[in-house]
Motif scaffolding. Sequence first.
Motif, mmCIF file in Angstrom:
data_model
loop_
_atom_site.group_PDB
_atom_site.id
_atom_site.type_symbol
_atom_site.label_atom_id
_atom_site.label_comp_id
_atom_site.label_asym_id
_atom_site.label_seq_id
_atom_site.Cartn_x
_atom_site.Cartn_y
_atom_site.Cartn_z
ATOM 1 N N ARG A 25 60.015 9.238 3.213
ATOM 2 C CA ARG A 25 59.524 8.748 1.917
ATOM 3 C C ARG A 25 59.210 9.900 0.959
ATOM 4 N N LEU A 26 58.653 10.981 1.487
ATOM 5 C CA LEU A 26 58.367 12.133 0.630
ATOM 6 C C LEU A 26 59.657 12.791 0.154
ATOM 7 N N ARG A 27 60.657 12.872 1.003
ATOM 8 C CA ARG A 27 61.938 13.483 0.619
ATOM 9 C C ARG A 27 62.700 12.613 -0.387
ATOM 10 N N ASN A 28 62.438 11.325 -0.389
ATOM 11 C CA ASN A 28 63.107 10.422 -1.333
ATOM 12 C C ASN A 28 62.382 10.300 -2.669
ATOM 13 N N ASN A 29 61.238 10.956 -2.800
ATOM 14 C CA ASN A 29 60.450 10.891 -4.028
ATOM 15 C C ASN A 29 60.673 12.172 -4.840
ATOM 16 N N PRO A 30 61.095 12.066 -6.101
ATOM 17 C CA PRO A 30 61.339 13.268 -6.909
ATOM 18 C C PRO A 30 60.124 14.189 -7.033
ATOM 19 N N LYS A 31 58.902 13.640 -6.978
ATOM 20 C CA LYS A 31 57.704 14.470 -7.106
ATOM 21 C C LYS A 31 57.450 15.336 -5.874
ATOM 22 N N THR A 32 57.927 14.905 -4.724
ATOM 23 C CA THR A 32 57.625 15.614 -3.475
ATOM 24 C C THR A 32 58.875 16.092 -2.725
ATOM 25 N N ARG A 33 60.031 15.841 -3.289
ATOM 26 C CA ARG A 33 61.292 16.163 -2.611
ATOM 27 C C ARG A 33 61.395 17.626 -2.193
ATOM 28 N N GLU A 34 60.932 18.550 -3.034
ATOM 29 C CA GLU A 34 61.079 19.980 -2.771
ATOM 30 C C GLU A 34 59.848 20.616 -2.126
ATOM 31 N N THR A 35 58.807 19.838 -1.892
ATOM 32 C CA THR A 35 57.591 20.377 -1.283
ATOM 33 C C THR A 35 57.871 20.771 0.164
ATOM 34 N N PRO A 36 57.514 21.989 0.568
ATOM 35 C CA PRO A 36 57.684 22.354 1.980
ATOM 36 C C PRO A 36 56.805 21.456 2.864
ATOM 37 N N ALA A 83 50.030 13.077 -1.661
ATOM 38 C CA ALA A 83 51.096 14.016 -2.026
ATOM 39 C C ALA A 83 51.630 13.717 -3.421
ATOM 40 N N GLN A 84 51.793 12.450 -3.750
ATOM 41 C CA GLN A 84 52.275 12.083 -5.081
ATOM 42 C C GLN A 84 51.246 12.424 -6.152
ATOM 43 N N GLN A 85 49.991 12.186 -5.856
ATOM 44 C CA GLN A 85 48.939 12.419 -6.843
ATOM 45 C C GLN A 85 48.677 13.910 -7.066
ATOM 46 N N TYR A 86 48.578 14.689 -5.995
ATOM 47 C CA TYR A 86 48.152 16.082 -6.114
ATOM 48 C C TYR A 86 49.294 17.092 -6.087
ATOM 49 N N GLN A 87 50.471 16.679 -5.669
ATOM 50 C CA GLN A 87 51.646 17.551 -5.586
ATOM 51 C C GLN A 87 51.281 18.917 -4.988
ATOM 52 N N PRO A 88 50.930 18.943 -3.705
ATOM 53 C CA PRO A 88 50.497 20.185 -3.060
ATOM 54 C C PRO A 88 51.634 21.196 -2.934
ATOM 55 N N ASP A 89 51.266 22.450 -2.713
ATOM 56 C CA ASP A 89 52.251 23.520 -2.524
ATOM 57 C C ASP A 89 52.920 23.428 -1.162
ATOM 58 N N LEU A 90 52.252 22.807 -0.188
ATOM 59 C CA LEU A 90 52.763 22.702 1.175
ATOM 60 C C LEU A 90 52.048 21.548 1.867
ATOM 61 N N ILE A 91 52.753 20.866 2.760
ATOM 62 C CA ILE A 91 52.167 19.758 3.508
ATOM 63 C C ILE A 91 52.291 20.042 4.996
ATOM 64 N N GLU A 124 49.232 30.848 9.889
ATOM 65 C CA GLU A 124 49.283 31.751 8.741
ATOM 66 C C GLU A 124 50.704 32.226 8.466
ATOM 67 N N GLU A 125 51.445 32.536 9.515
ATOM 68 C CA GLU A 125 52.830 32.999 9.362
ATOM 69 C C GLU A 125 53.708 31.926 8.718
ATOM 70 N N VAL A 126 53.575 30.697 9.185
ATOM 71 C CA VAL A 126 54.380 29.598 8.643
ATOM 72 C C VAL A 126 54.017 29.325 7.182
ATOM 73 N N ILE A 127 52.747 29.326 6.871
ATOM 74 C CA ILE A 127 52.322 29.094 5.489
ATOM 75 C C ILE A 127 52.863 30.188 4.563
ATOM 76 N N ARG A 128 52.726 31.433 4.973
ATOM 77 C CA ARG A 128 53.253 32.551 4.138
ATOM 78 C C ARG A 128 54.762 32.416 3.934
ATOM 79 N N ARG A 129 55.451 32.009 4.956
ATOM 80 C CA ARG A 129 56.919 31.897 4.878
ATOM 81 C C ARG A 129 57.358 30.835 3.867
#
Length: 89
Positions: free
Chosen positions: A38-49, A13-21, A82-87
Amino acid sequence: MAAYHGRGAIEMAQQYQPDLILLDIMMPEMDGMEVLKRLRNNPKTRETPIIAVTGMDRNREYFLSAGFDDWLGKPIELEKLEEVIRRHI
């Protein structure tokens, strides 16, 4: 791409910064709840859904209050996935 344990999920997640996990709760070495923290505490991944994926008998509110953006119960239905990803993207 996929990680097979919590530490690998964090590194990817830190390396690739995906659009969604999509994050399983039950994983070896480190469970999904710890990975989420840990992801929520990291600035690179904090806002990733981050979507919980679990067979646990819990409701949506449980996962939202823990910090997930949504959840999917196992077995996953394709239409629901699919619904969750689109949302969230």
